[in-house]
Design a protein around this motif. Sequence first.
Motif, PDB file in Angstrom:
ATOM      1  N   ASP A 323       0.832  -1.193   0.028  1.00  0.00           N
ATOM      2  CA  ASP A 323      -0.014  -0.148  -0.004  1.00  0.00           C
ATOM      3  C   ASP A 323       0.949   1.145   0.002  1.00  0.00           C
ATOM      4  OD1 ASP A 323      -2.030   1.636   0.169  1.00  0.00           O
ATOM      5  OD2 ASP A 323      -2.446   1.517   2.366  1.00  0.00           O
ATOM      6  N   PRO A 324       1.639   1.488  -1.213  1.00  0.00           N
ATOM      7  CA  PRO A 324       2.509   2.660  -1.157  1.00  0.00           C
ATOM      8  C   PRO A 324       1.927   4.220  -0.725  1.00  0.00           C
ATOM      9  CG  PRO A 324       2.451   1.502  -3.266  1.00  0.00           C
ATOM     10  CD  PRO A 324       1.757   0.911  -2.161  1.00  0.00           C
ATOM     11  N   LYS A 325       0.539   4.034  -1.372  1.00  0.00           N
ATOM     12  CA  LYS A 325      -0.217   5.389  -1.100  1.00  0.00           C
ATOM     13  C   LYS A 325      -0.539   5.593   0.157  1.00  0.00           C
ATOM     14  CE  LYS A 325      -1.597   6.328  -5.976  1.00  0.00           C
ATOM     15  NZ  LYS A 325      -0.450   7.199  -6.286  1.00  0.00           N
ATOM     16  N   GLY A 326      -0.645   4.631   0.849  1.00  0.00           N
ATOM     17  CA  GLY A 326      -1.223   4.680   2.326  1.00  0.00           C
ATOM     18  C   GLY A 326      -0.260   4.725   3.271  1.00  0.00           C
ATOM     19  N   ILE A 327       1.147   4.262   2.885  1.00  0.00           N
ATOM     20  CA  ILE A 327       2.113   4.720   3.837  1.00  0.00           C
ATOM     21  C   ILE A 327       3.133   5.556   3.498  1.00  0.00           C
ATOM     22  CG2 ILE A 327       4.220   3.166   4.569  1.00  0.00           C
ATOM     23  CD1 ILE A 327       1.519   1.929   5.399  1.00  0.00           C
ATOM     24  N   LEU A 328       3.190   5.823   2.365  1.00  0.00           N
ATOM     25  CA  LEU A 328       4.181   7.168   2.057  1.00  0.00           C
ATOM     26  C   LEU A 328       3.670   8.483   2.187  1.00  0.00           C
ATOM     27  CD1 LEU A 328       5.716   5.595  -1.429  1.00  0.00           C
ATOM     28  CD2 LEU A 328       6.966   5.844   0.785  1.00  0.00           C
ATOM     29  N   PRO A 329       4.279   9.362   2.492  1.00  0.00           N
ATOM     30  CA  PRO A 329       3.787  10.849   2.507  1.00  0.00           C
ATOM     31  C   PRO A 329       3.014  11.423   1.182  1.00  0.00           C
ATOM     32  CG  PRO A 329       5.926  10.882   3.425  1.00  0.00           C
ATOM     33  CD  PRO A 329       5.848   9.507   2.913  1.00  0.00           C
ATOM     34  N   GLN A 330       1.864  11.824   1.292  1.00  0.00           N
ATOM     35  CA  GLN A 330       1.219  12.394   0.134  1.00  0.00           C
ATOM     36  C   GLN A 330       1.128  13.663   0.073  1.00  0.00           C
ATOM     37  OE1 GLN A 330       0.064   9.922  -2.302  1.00  0.00           O
ATOM     38  NE2 GLN A 330       1.524   8.702  -0.990  1.00  0.00           N
ATOM     39  N   ALA A 331       1.173  14.444  -1.213  1.00  0.00           N
ATOM     40  CA  ALA A 331       1.042  15.868  -1.264  1.00  0.00           C
ATOM     41  C   ALA A 331      -0.435  15.997  -1.372  1.00  0.00           C
ATOM     42  CB  ALA A 331       1.595  16.247  -2.835  1.00  0.00           C
ATOM     43  N   LYS A 332      -0.728  17.273  -1.031  1.00  0.00           N
ATOM     44  CA  LYS A 332      -2.136  17.704  -0.819  1.00  0.00           C
ATOM     45  C   LYS A 332      -2.669  17.921  -2.108  1.00  0.00           C
ATOM     46  CE  LYS A 332      -4.729  21.163   1.901  1.00  0.00           C
ATOM     47  NZ  LYS A 332      -4.600  22.505   2.887  1.00  0.00           N
ATOM     48  N   TYR A 333      -1.803  18.642  -3.088  1.00  0.00           N
ATOM     49  CA  TYR A 333      -2.728  19.027  -4.534  1.00  0.00           C
ATOM     50  C   TYR A 333      -1.853  18.291  -5.527  1.00  0.00           C
ATOM     51  CZ  TYR A 333      -4.060  22.973  -1.628  1.00  0.00           C
ATOM     52  OH  TYR A 333      -4.806  23.554  -0.659  1.00  0.00           O
ATOM     53  N   ALA A 356      12.266  22.511 -10.822  1.00  0.00           N
ATOM     54  CA  ALA A 356      10.927  22.636 -10.549  1.00  0.00           C
ATOM     55  C   ALA A 356      10.644  21.585  -9.196  1.00  0.00           C
ATOM     56  CB  ALA A 356      10.154  22.126 -11.690  1.00  0.00           C
ATOM     57  N   SER A 357      11.075  20.331  -9.403  1.00  0.00           N
ATOM     58  CA  SER A 357      10.606  19.511  -7.989  1.00  0.00           C
ATOM     59  C   SER A 357      11.405  20.116  -6.905  1.00  0.00           C
ATOM     60  CB  SER A 357      11.205  18.080  -8.304  1.00  0.00           C
ATOM     61  OG  SER A 357      10.864  17.239  -7.407  1.00  0.00           O
ATOM     62  N   MET A 358      12.643  20.312  -6.927  1.00  0.00           N
ATOM     63  CA  MET A 358      13.499  21.239  -5.990  1.00  0.00           C
ATOM     64  C   MET A 358      12.544  22.225  -5.273  1.00  0.00           C
ATOM     65  SD  MET A 358      17.129  22.768  -5.957  1.00  0.00           S
ATOM     66  CE  MET A 358      16.936  24.139  -6.765  1.00  0.00           C
ATOM     67  N   LEU A 359      12.159  23.036  -6.296  1.00  0.00           N
ATOM     68  CA  LEU A 359      11.422  24.459  -5.609  1.00  0.00           C
ATOM     69  C   LEU A 359      10.026  24.063  -5.259  1.00  0.00           C
ATOM     70  CD1 LEU A 359      12.063  26.580  -8.806  1.00  0.00           C
ATOM     71  CD2 LEU A 359      13.238  26.843  -6.612  1.00  0.00           C
ATOM     72  N   LEU A 360       9.820  22.922  -5.337  1.00  0.00           N
ATOM     73  CA  LEU A 360       8.471  22.364  -4.612  1.00  0.00           C
ATOM     74  C   LEU A 360       8.780  22.193  -3.091  1.00  0.00           C
ATOM     75  CD1 LEU A 360       6.640  20.619  -7.513  1.00  0.00           C
ATOM     76  CD2 LEU A 360       5.768  22.504  -6.520  1.00  0.00           C
ATOM     77  N   THR A 395       1.919  15.611 -14.031  1.00  0.00           N
ATOM     78  CA  THR A 395       1.036  16.296 -12.630  1.00  0.00           C
ATOM     79  C   THR A 395       2.114  16.746 -12.087  1.00  0.00           C
ATOM     80  OG1 THR A 395      -0.604  14.751 -13.417  1.00  0.00           O
ATOM     81  CG2 THR A 395      -0.637  15.527 -11.230  1.00  0.00           C
ATOM     82  N   ILE A 396       1.709  17.890 -11.337  1.00  0.00           N
ATOM     83  CA  ILE A 396       2.615  18.447  -9.976  1.00  0.00           C
ATOM     84  C   ILE A 396       2.063  18.248  -8.891  1.00  0.00           C
ATOM     85  CG2 ILE A 396       3.308  20.720  -9.249  1.00  0.00           C
ATOM     86  CD1 ILE A 396       2.936  21.936 -12.087  1.00  0.00           C
ATOM     87  N   TYR A 397       2.574  17.489  -8.105  1.00  0.00           N
ATOM     88  CA  TYR A 397       2.250  17.284  -6.669  1.00  0.00           C
ATOM     89  C   TYR A 397       2.703  18.050  -5.539  1.00  0.00           C
ATOM     90  CZ  TYR A 397       0.840  12.469  -8.436  1.00  0.00           C
ATOM     91  OH  TYR A 397       0.293  11.537  -9.177  1.00  0.00           O
ATOM     92  N   SER A 398       1.951  18.968  -5.062  1.00  0.00           N
ATOM     93  CA  SER A 398       2.332  20.043  -4.423  1.00  0.00           C
ATOM     94  C   SER A 398       1.604  20.214  -3.036  1.00  0.00           C
ATOM     95  CB  SER A 398       2.124  21.249  -5.182  1.00  0.00           C
ATOM     96  OG  SER A 398       2.195  22.650  -4.383  1.00  0.00           O
ATOM     97  N   ASN A 399       2.161  20.814  -2.001  1.00  0.00           N
ATOM     98  CA  ASN A 399       1.665  21.290  -0.763  1.00  0.00           C
ATOM     99  C   ASN A 399       1.127  22.575  -0.656  1.00  0.00           C
ATOM    100  OD1 ASN A 399       1.442  18.789   0.433  1.00  0.00           O
ATOM    101  ND2 ASN A 399       3.405  18.519   0.784  1.00  0.00           N
TER     102      ASN A 399
END
Length: 431
Positions: A323-333, A356-360, A395-399
């Motif tokens: 369950d990677p999505k359930g265990i790993l930290p997930q971005a809000k947006y 770009a990933s670093m700036l996120l 897709t950009i994964y961002s908080n």
Amino acid sequence: MVDIIHAKRSGNELTDEQIQYFVDGVVSGDIPDYQTSALLMAIFFQGMTKKEQATLTMKMMASGDHLDLSSIPGIKVDKHSTGGVGDKTSIPLAAVVAALGIPVPMISGRGLGHTGGTLDKLEAIPGYKVEISEQDFIEQVKKDKLAIIGATGNIAPADKKIYALRDVTDTVDSIPLIAGSIMSKKIASGTDALVIDVKTGAGAFMKTLADSRALAKALVDIGKGVGMQCMALITDMNQPLGDAIGNSLEIEESISLLKGNGPADLEKLIVTIGGYMAVMGDKAKTTDEGQKLCEEVIHNGEALASFEAMVRDQGGNPEVVNDPKGILPQAKYQIDLPAKKAGVVSKIVADEVGVASMLLGGGRQKADDKLDYSVGIMLHKKIGDPVKVGEALLTIYSNRENVDDIKQLLYQNIAVSDSAKAPELIYETIE
């Protein structure tokens, strides 16, 4: 020290005694930084002979601890990458090779700037410990055939000091200094055989094929010179490797690959490198046979079981494989980047996508920056893929909700044209 600087500035070959004096003085602090920096700049411009490179490497290696892995049965095989964007290769590859019964004692590093570090990715798994004792490291490799950790003890302290000065004196991209830095740590790590993945292109340290080839040859020469089995591949980093960029996303992609569902380019690279490691580890007679064995353990679940065992034994939550999505930290947006025109993707500038990933928050601009493991970028298109107007390029994964700055940066570094073909993944091998 002035005589040594003068000799190298004049293009002369340094003696073993001169190199020893330099390394000893760096470690003890007797040689001031300004003289060390002067010699580094002289090496940058004058280069080093094969003999000088080998001597510098061995003296840096001998400046600190040397891991004794002789109690681990079998041929110990390791892999090193010069780093790039989306380069999570070491994580699934190590599990694949361990599943063949080859011990893989892997000492990895962290990321800085646009390149991600293997340790940072693994630390996205809750509980995973990258710092364990030397004895626990050896016992785990005996048990699981696999451990991925940060440097233990005091490995190559001369390199740590020299690297810090190279970073602030613009002498990082010197082939003899890069080769010495990499190989002093790898030889000190005690492995018997090493495959080096030298990245080339926009997202790599070495931007040109000629520079990448020169570095690969220098690394292999040093390895073979000390009796290590050693070879290198030159592989593409003009676009990110795989689809995921960002720590949690790359662990999730690694798990998908170990379930037989990974991106084609990532699987091809892992199977190719794994084929060489299988031959070096005496589990296959030819690289073709080794590659078939790697494909088998990916698709029969044995490599996934290797990864799960490593995660569990290093304190991580093994449920991450189910369950990677359930265990790993997930971005809000999750925010899509739509294509502004139809055509074929012709350019994805790897280092800028990494930025770009670093700036996120997914990478470090300074060594002490804290990471956000959940953020990153998931590509839906690669170079050579057709795209329609409005279709998501990525897709950009961002908080943070507003990512206009990230979108602008990405639009500037992704091009859609009338036609384009996918770049070569593997350019050549140096044996």
